[in-house]
Design a protein around this motif. Structure first.
Motif, PDB file in Angstrom:
ATOM      1  N   ASP A 196       0.819  -1.206   0.000  1.00  0.00           N
ATOM      2  CA  ASP A 196       0.000   0.000   0.000  1.00  0.00           C
ATOM      3  C   ASP A 196       0.851   1.254   0.000  1.00  0.00           C
ATOM      4  OD1 ASP A 196      -2.493  -1.212  -0.127  1.00  0.00           O
ATOM      5  OD2 ASP A 196      -2.670  -1.387   2.043  1.00  0.00           O
ATOM      6  N   TRP A 197       1.955   1.252   0.732  1.00  0.00           N
ATOM      7  CA  TRP A 197       2.908   2.358   0.739  1.00  0.00           C
ATOM      8  C   TRP A 197       4.209   1.900   1.363  1.00  0.00           C
ATOM      9  CZ3 TRP A 197      -1.556   2.755   3.744  1.00  0.00           C
ATOM     10  CH2 TRP A 197      -1.358   2.673   5.108  1.00  0.00           C
ATOM     11  N   GLU A 212       0.582   0.466  13.219  1.00  0.00           N
ATOM     12  CA  GLU A 212      -0.085   1.742  12.975  1.00  0.00           C
ATOM     13  C   GLU A 212       0.911   2.854  13.255  1.00  0.00           C
ATOM     14  OE1 GLU A 212      -3.327   2.074  15.695  1.00  0.00           O
ATOM     15  OE2 GLU A 212      -4.585   0.682  14.576  1.00  0.00           O
ATOM     16  N   ASP A 268      -0.747   8.650  12.638  1.00  0.00           N
ATOM     17  CA  ASP A 268      -1.985   9.060  11.984  1.00  0.00           C
ATOM     18  C   ASP A 268      -3.026   7.950  11.943  1.00  0.00           C
ATOM     19  OD1 ASP A 268      -0.877  11.594  11.462  1.00  0.00           O
ATOM     20  OD2 ASP A 268       0.120  10.803   9.682  1.00  0.00           O
ATOM     21  N   ALA A 304      -2.690   5.243  10.258  1.00  0.00           N
ATOM     22  CA  ALA A 304      -2.494   4.476   9.022  1.00  0.00           C
ATOM     23  C   ALA A 304      -1.581   3.305   9.338  1.00  0.00           C
ATOM     24  CB  ALA A 304      -1.866   5.361   7.953  1.00  0.00           C
TER      25      ALA A 304
END
Length: 163
Positions: free
Chosen positions: A55-56, A78, A81, A83
């Protein structure tokens, strides 16, 4: 009497299940817990395997992350933020770091509001964490060692004591 014994067993098993949920199934370490990024880059995947989509990519060595799940050699993490995704455990370190969330956070010589200010840390600075009391944490950043208020940091639990 038999109902009383059954009720006790059900309560005991329920407590054991809750305690087991507070520990990672792979490591037995507390969950959730904070770690830092060991590698200069880490792929964050949608699931716990190399076949899952990336995803990143995290690109900040030392960044604090919170582990929320374990599966084999994978850890669901996590960031500040909220994410996250799945990262291979070899890319993570038990070395504790925190992210400064308050601009120009005072780094004090002692864990007291009136103590001499050694340095001021900008928002987003990653500092190494060595110790925390209920309200203060001992940090190292940019060649400076001192104490900062815990409430201004991400990467340590509000109730967590670090020795």
């Amino acid at each position: 009497m038999r109902r009383l014994v059954m009720a006790f067993l059900v309560a005991a098993l329920g407590a054991a299940a809750v305690a087991a949920q507070d520990r990672g199934p792979e490591t037995g370490l507390p969950m959730p817990r904070y770690v830092s990024l060991k590698a200069p880059e880490a792929n964050v995947r949608r699931g716990p395997s190399l076949t899952h989509r990336i995803d990143w990519v995290y690109k900040r060595r030392g960044m604090p992350l919170r582990i929320t799940a374990e599966f084999g050699h994978w850890r669901r993490v996590e960031d500040r933020d909220g994410a996250g995704g799945w990262v291979h455990y070899s890319l993570l370190s038990g070395v504790r770091t925190v992210l400064v969330e308050q601009d120009l956070l005072d780094l004090h010589a002692r864990p007291e509001p009136g103590a001499m200010v050694i340095a001021r840390l900008e928002t987003g600075v990653i500092a190494r964490l060595s110790e925390c009391s209920p309200a203060w944490c001992a940090l190292s950043a940019g060649g400076h060692d001192g104490w900062a208020q815990k409430a201004a940091l991400w990467g340590v639990g509000a109730e967590e004591i670090v020795d």
